[in-house]
Design an enzyme around this catalytic site. Structure first.
Site, PDB file in Angstrom:
ATOM      1  N   THR A   1      -0.209   1.892  -1.525  1.00  0.00           N
ATOM      2  CA  THR A   1      -0.318   2.256  -2.942  1.00  0.00           C
ATOM      3  C   THR A   1       0.515   3.486  -3.272  1.00  0.00           C
ATOM      4  O   THR A   1       0.993   3.629  -4.397  1.00  0.00           O
ATOM      5  CB  THR A   1      -1.803   2.489  -3.292  1.00  0.00           C
TER       6      THR A   1
ATOM      7  N   THR B   1      -4.020   2.785   2.170  1.00  0.00           N
ATOM      8  CA  THR B   1      -5.301   3.358   2.585  1.00  0.00           C
ATOM      9  C   THR B   1      -6.215   2.346   3.283  1.00  0.00           C
ATOM     10  O   THR B   1      -7.112   2.735   4.023  1.00  0.00           O
ATOM     11  CB  THR B   1      -6.060   3.927   1.364  1.00  0.00           C
ATOM     12  N   ASP B   2      -5.975   1.057   3.044  1.00  0.00           N
ATOM     13  CA  ASP B   2      -6.961   0.064   3.478  1.00  0.00           C
ATOM     14  C   ASP B   2      -7.119  -0.049   4.999  1.00  0.00           C
ATOM     15  O   ASP B   2      -8.221  -0.335   5.476  1.00  0.00           O
ATOM     16  CB  ASP B   2      -6.640  -1.305   2.861  1.00  0.00           C
TER      17      ASP B   2
END
Ligand code: SIN
Length: 312
Positions: A16, A95-96
């Protein structure tokens, strides 16, 4: 850049932080992994006395992380860490799966220099993008001379690779270290160190990592109301080498699932027990028939078991 000038290298992988939406007000309907490392670094000064060098290692949404990207990233980290003038590395990442990559890199590098993962919860096009501040803070950590090993910098907080977890799906302060607590805060480019910097031994050297197609298959199964053993039996039939069970509480497992896991273990499949609980660790007890995974979360226990199986 002058010869032998001190450097921080930024290895970009997507996420992101490199995401773009059609409008500045849209923090959800964006595409991750759109802008390159040059654009990420544009206008960022970095800590005084350091040249910043960028390299695009991948350009993916981290939900799609795979072993090929992991191996390449680890090799690029090893390459740069070996250069005397490189003080540290920053990895920009979605971030996942950031906590998985951080744990993996620590396990294969255990670097004396800092490798700082960071990212963003809002795309680069957002009216209040969090990526630039996170990146600036990550560069500050990498150049601080105080940090070591693999860590995650997010929302002004430094987390150790072993403890860090993404705990929120929307807030910009999306990461936590559970019981262990944060390692440090970054305040106006300065580190406030809270506890000893976590260290760890290399459990698998980067150079020894086999071709990703050869990595052992390890799957995660979950214990829950009504759990059964059919999934485990199917995986064993399909040649799985290891199984991590996300158990309840202190790693307890539904009796039907446990029977299938014990059967799998007796057939040579390596089984590790973890907990679905977000905090705490599975405490081993005399007589445990399925070994506990040394306090790791299910996703990290899976990586540890894969690396263990690769070392055999
Ligand atoms: C990703 O993990 O690549 C997308 C989500 C994010 O970075 O927050």
């Amino acid at each position: 850049m002058q010869a032998h000038e001190r450097r921080i290298v930024v290895l970009a992988t997507g996420g992101t932080i490199a995401g773009q939406a059609a409008s500045a007000g849209d923090n959800l309907g964006y595409r991750a992994a759109q802008i390159g490392v040059g654009q990420l670094l544009a206008g960022l000064a970095g800590p005084a006395g350091f040249a910043i060098e960028g390299e695009q290692v991948a350009q993916i949404d981290s939900k799609d992380m795979d072993f090929g990207v992991w191996r390449t990233l680890a090799q690029r980290c090893a390459h740069w860490l070996a250069q005397e003038e490189v003080a540290g590395i920053v990895v920009t990442h979605g971030t996942d799966t950031m906590e998985e990559t951080a744990f993996f890199l620590q396990a294969v590098l255990a670097p004396a220099k800092p490798v700082v993962l960071t990212g963003a919860m809002r795309p680069a096009t957002s009216v209040a993008a969090d990526g630039p501040q996170n990146l600036a803070d990550a560069l500050a950590v990498a150049g601080s001379g105080q940090a070591r090993g693999v860590c995650v910098l997010f929302a002004g907080t430094v987390h150790g690779a072993r403890d860090v977890q993404k705990v929120h799906g929307y807030r910009v302060d999306a990461f936590a270290s559970g019981d262990a607590g944060a390692v440090a805060y970054v305040e106006e480019g300065r580190l406030r160190v809270l506890r000893a910097w976590p260290e760890g031994a290399t459990v698998q050297a980067v150079q020894a990592l086999p071709d990703p197609a050869q990595w052992p298959r390890v799957e995660i199964v979950s214990s829950h109301a009504g759990a059964g053993g059919a999934f485990v039996q199917a995986l064993v039939k399909d040649g799985v080498r290891g199984l991590v069970v996300a158990g309840t509480g202190n790693g307890t497992v539904h009796q039907a699932l446990e029977a299938a896991l014990l059967q799998a273990q007796s057939q040579g499949v390596a089984v590790r027990r973890t907990s679905r609980c977000l905090q705490g660790r599975v405490l081993p007890h005399a007589g445990d028939r399925l070994p506990a995974a040394e306090g790791l979360t299910p996703v990290k226990a899976r990586i540890a078991l894969m690396l263990e199986l690769m070392g055999r």
